[in-house]
Motif scaffolding. Structure first.
Motif, short mmCIF file in Angstrom:
data_model
loop_
_atom_site.label_atom_id
_atom_site.label_comp_id
_atom_site.label_asym_id
_atom_site.label_seq_id
_atom_site.Cartn_x
_atom_site.Cartn_y
_atom_site.Cartn_z
N ILE A 163 34.77 50.92 46.30
CA ILE A 163 34.32 49.79 45.46
C ILE A 163 35.30 48.63 45.55
O ILE A 163 34.90 47.46 45.45
N VAL A 164 36.58 48.91 45.78
CA VAL A 164 37.55 47.84 46.02
C VAL A 164 37.11 47.03 47.24
O VAL A 164 37.16 45.78 47.25
N ALA A 165 36.68 47.72 48.28
CA ALA A 165 36.23 47.02 49.49
C ALA A 165 35.05 46.11 49.19
O ALA A 165 34.97 44.98 49.70
N VAL A 166 34.13 46.56 48.34
CA VAL A 166 32.97 45.74 47.96
C VAL A 166 33.44 44.49 47.20
O VAL A 166 32.98 43.37 47.47
N LEU A 167 34.33 44.67 46.26
CA LEU A 167 34.82 43.54 45.48
C LEU A 167 35.54 42.52 46.36
O LEU A 167 35.37 41.30 46.18
N LYS B 162 33.36 40.27 48.09
CA LYS B 162 32.74 39.28 47.21
C LYS B 162 33.75 38.29 46.65
O LYS B 162 33.47 37.57 45.71
N GLY B 163 34.95 38.28 47.22
CA GLY B 163 35.93 37.28 46.86
C GLY B 163 37.04 37.73 45.95
O GLY B 163 38.00 36.99 45.71
N PHE B 164 36.96 38.95 45.42
CA PHE B 164 38.01 39.46 44.52
C PHE B 164 39.10 40.10 45.39
O PHE B 164 39.27 41.33 45.43
N THR B 165 39.86 39.25 46.06
CA THR B 165 40.84 39.72 47.04
C THR B 165 42.03 40.43 46.41
O THR B 165 42.79 41.11 47.12
N ARG B 166 42.21 40.31 45.09
CA ARG B 166 43.33 40.97 44.42
C ARG B 166 42.91 42.29 43.76
O ARG B 166 43.65 42.85 42.95
N ALA B 167 41.71 42.77 44.10
CA ALA B 167 41.26 44.06 43.58
C ALA B 167 42.04 45.19 44.25
O ALA B 167 42.24 45.17 45.46
N VAL B 168 42.48 46.17 43.46
CA VAL B 168 43.24 47.29 43.99
C VAL B 168 42.75 48.59 43.37
O VAL B 168 42.26 48.61 42.23
N ALA B 169 42.88 49.69 44.12
CA ALA B 169 42.49 51.00 43.61
C ALA B 169 43.63 51.59 42.79
O ALA B 169 44.79 51.57 43.22
N SER B 170 43.32 52.11 41.63
CA SER B 170 44.31 52.76 40.78
C SER B 170 44.45 54.22 41.20
O SER B 170 43.47 54.89 41.53
N GLY B 171 45.67 54.71 41.16
CA GLY B 171 45.90 56.11 41.52
C GLY B 171 45.65 57.07 40.39
O GLY B 171 45.63 58.28 40.59
N ARG B 172 45.45 56.57 39.18
CA ARG B 172 45.29 57.46 38.02
C ARG B 172 43.83 57.88 37.84
O ARG B 172 42.95 57.04 37.75
N ASN C 245 35.88 36.38 32.65
CA ASN C 245 36.38 36.91 33.92
C ASN C 245 35.84 38.32 34.18
O ASN C 245 35.43 38.65 35.30
N ALA C 246 35.85 39.15 33.14
CA ALA C 246 35.35 40.52 33.28
C ALA C 246 33.86 40.53 33.60
O ALA C 246 33.38 41.36 34.39
N LEU C 247 33.11 39.63 32.99
CA LEU C 247 31.68 39.54 33.27
C LEU C 247 31.42 39.18 34.73
O LEU C 247 30.45 39.66 35.34
N SER C 248 32.29 38.37 35.32
CA SER C 248 32.10 38.02 36.72
C SER C 248 32.32 39.24 37.62
O SER C 248 31.64 39.40 38.64
N VAL C 249 33.26 40.10 37.24
CA VAL C 249 33.48 41.34 37.99
C VAL C 249 32.26 42.25 37.84
O VAL C 249 31.76 42.82 38.83
N ALA C 250 31.77 42.40 36.61
CA ALA C 250 30.61 43.25 36.36
C ALA C 250 29.40 42.76 37.15
O ALA C 250 28.67 43.55 37.76
N GLU C 251 29.18 41.45 37.15
CA GLU C 251 28.03 40.89 37.85
C GLU C 251 28.12 41.14 39.36
O GLU C 251 27.11 41.38 40.02
N ALA C 252 29.33 41.12 39.90
CA ALA C 252 29.51 41.30 41.34
C ALA C 252 29.03 42.66 41.83
O ALA C 252 28.58 42.80 42.99
N VAL C 253 29.10 43.67 40.98
CA VAL C 253 28.69 45.02 41.40
C VAL C 253 27.50 45.54 40.61
O VAL C 253 27.13 46.71 40.73
N GLY C 254 26.90 44.69 39.77
CA GLY C 254 25.68 45.06 39.07
C GLY C 254 25.85 45.84 37.79
O GLY C 254 24.88 46.41 37.27
N VAL C 255 27.06 45.86 37.21
CA VAL C 255 27.26 46.56 35.94
C VAL C 255 26.72 45.70 34.80
O VAL C 255 27.06 44.53 34.70
N PRO C 256 25.86 46.25 33.91
CA PRO C 256 25.31 45.47 32.80
C PRO C 256 26.41 44.92 31.90
O PRO C 256 27.44 45.57 31.68
N SER C 257 26.20 43.72 31.39
CA SER C 257 27.22 43.09 30.55
C SER C 257 27.46 43.84 29.25
O SER C 257 28.50 43.68 28.61
#
Length: 551
Positions: free
Chosen positions: A441-445, A448-458, A480-492
């Motif tokens: 999902i980091v790759a998907v983000l 879509k322009g979220f170049t600072r997205a990183v996978a958490s190890g926890r 800001n969070a809504l823009s992330v949700a919209e990018a992957v289709g998570v309901p607001s």
């Protein structure tokens, strides 16, 4: 004979013939207020069950038509408090095409011992002066068209996130805490209980009402008794290994209970076998009460309504915006026409808390379905219809329709500048986590322009996918969070504020594959999960008695 609130054994004990449980101690308020106290002196406090909320729905109905006869007198009986005293972002439901909105009222039963009458009925003299617990909690939902109604109980020992709350009477501030829901009343009053419910369900709650021990007895007497039924002889009494009990003693069959005996029925837990089964007995009582009032023509009998109004207004504490008989009258007029076969009593679907077997947590998927039905005003029974998307605005949990927010909300910051942590929460009790899910999902983000997205190890198992943002960032953080949700289709509606320091996308067990969040099927009328243990007001049933309490 040991048994727990959930399913059998017990770590709590009763004594003195009245229900007594170990009460959690109130946490001392931040800033040095006196809302706290040691756990030791809180142990052994007696607690009531959901009996109080049953009375409250009748108060709403019972005051209709009687209020103006003793308007000033009855107004003087009513105690009032602040509607909301906690952090919550849930917005009021938008009206449908006909200008109608659902009505949601939180019904709270307090275990207060701060009067001689309450001590007499509930015991616990050593607890006089202490802050009460919200041991009874039910949400009354009336549909926008006023053709159906639903009641949802949440068991008192359900573990939830309680938000930061401020006690409106003392000014004491209580930090957010993850604990059982009945502590909410100690952490900011009924307004804190309301905020907790709103955050849990996404449902905007218009009002709250609260009553104590004495109010139950007064109302039962004013009604003249309510029929209840048991399949076997029942005696809720102390047994070897299990102290206390409500004292309820009835022979098999139907009985009309009132006054203290009605309170015994509503407080009985051990004789039914669990706390959720106690809720079922209370729902039966509530349904029988509604039928009784209709059979008595109580809604048109002025004298009877006057007696109900007198008892009800003395018993009630309500949120300030409904703090007059006029407002209660208006509520009653909206409710009294709902037919009994369209009044549905339920309990929140639950599972045993993995952290403490004597506590509960909402059952994934089933509880989410129930909350979605309430938010979208979908009838619990099959006779209703869902709100049409073409004729109604978004539900309160749906929030802004785009990442840019509403006309008054700020625009989201550029995607390239946002730090997003992605957590793999796909593990569940039945399934292991999906390998490399966060990285996918980091790759998907990033695409879509979220170049600072990183996978958490926890690893952080989560039943439902969500996007969270720091509370400290306010409306900008939400945008800001809504823009992330919209990018992957998570309901607001699955975007919320937390105490974390970064925006986080937690991939739940509801999204184990695919690059876009799966579209969720909108619930339809009658889609209530079986685990809700639904009962309509026209159904007449009898309670089974747990074998050790038969005689």
């Amino acid at each position: 004979m040991a048994q727990s609130d959930v399913r059998g054994g017990s770590t709590r004990h009763d004594s003195g013939g009245l229900a007594q449980d170990e009460r959690p101690g109130a946490e001392a308020p931040a800033g040095g207020g006196e809302g706290g106290g040691g756990h030791g002196r809180r142990r052994g406090r007696r607690r009531i069950s959901r009996w109080s909320a049953i009375v409250l729905s009748v108060l709403i109905l019972g005051t209709a038509g009687a209020g103006y006869l003793y308007y000033r007198h009855l107004n003087g009986n009513i105690d009032k408090g602040k509607r909301n005293s906690g952090e919550t972002e849930v917005e009021k439901t938008r009206p449908n095409a006909a200008g109608q909105t659902p009505l949601n009222i939180l019904l709270i039963g307090s275990d207060s011992r701060n009067s001689a009458e309450n001590v007499k009925l509930g015991g616990g003299r050593d607890n006089v002066g202490s802050k009460p617990l919200a041991d009874v909690q039910m949400l009354l939902h009336v549909s926008a068209d006023r053709e159906s109604a639903s009641v949802v109980s949440i068991p008192r020992d359900t573990r939830v996130d309680i938000p930061k709350c401020v006690d409106p009477d003392t000014g004491d501030t209580y930090p957010a805490k993850n604990t059982i829901i009945n502590e909410t009343l100690q952490r900011g009053g009924p307004g804190c209980t309301l905020a907790t419910w709103q955050n849990l369900t996404g449902v905007y709650i218009d009002h709250w009402m609260m009553v104590d021990f004495a109010g139950v007895v007064d109302m039962a007497d004013a009604i003249g008794g309510v029929p209840v039924c048991v399949n076997q002889n029942v005696w809720d009494r102390p047994l070897s290994g299990q102290r206390g009990g409500s004292g309820l003693k009835l022979k098999a069959g139907e009985h009309k209970v009132q006054g203290k005996q009605a309170l015994q029925w509503l407080r009985t837990r051990h004789a039914w076998g669990s706390d959720p089964l106690r809720a079922k007995a209370q729902h039966m009582y509530m349904n029988a009460m509604i039928r009784t009032l209709k059979e008595q023509n109580a809604f048109t009998d002025t004298g009877r309504l006057m007696r109900l109004a007198e008892a009800g207004t003395k018993a009630l504490k309500v949120s300030e915006e409904i703090g007059t008989v006029k407002e209660l009258y208006d509520l009653g007029m909206q409710l009294k026409s709902v037919p009994t076969n369209r009044v549905t009593m339920t309990t929140m679907p639950w599972i045993e808390d993995p952290l403490n077997r004597n506590h509960l947590v909402p059952k994934p998927e089933d509880a989410d379905t129930m909350w979605a039905m309430l938010r979208d005003d979908v009838s619990f029974d099959k006779a209703g219809k869902a709100r049409s998307a073409a004729t109604s605005g978004p539900s309160p949990a749906s929030g802004p329709s785009s990442a840019s927010g509403t006309a008054t909300a700020p625009a989201a910051a550029p995607a390239a500048g946002l730090s997003v942590s992605v957590v793999n929460g796909t593990a569940s009790d039945e399934q292991a986590a999906v390998a490399q899910r966060a990285a996918a999902i980091v790759a998907v983000l990033r695409q879509k322009g979220f170049t600072r997205a990183v996978a958490s190890g926890r690893p952080e198992p989560h039943a439902r996918t969500q996007v969270t943002y720091p509370k400290s960032t306010g409306e900008q953080g939400r945008a800001n969070a809504l823009s992330v949700a919209e990018a992957v289709g998570v309901p607001s509606g699955q975007v919320r504020a937390t105490d974390d320091v970064t925006t986080t996308l937690t991939i739940g067990s509801d999204w184990r594959e695919g690059t876009a969040y799966p579209k969720q099927k909108a619930p339809e009328a009658g889609d209530l999960p079986e685990s809700a243990d639904a009962l309509t007001a026209d159904q007449q049933e009898c309670m089974d008695v747990y074998p050790p309490y038969r005689w």
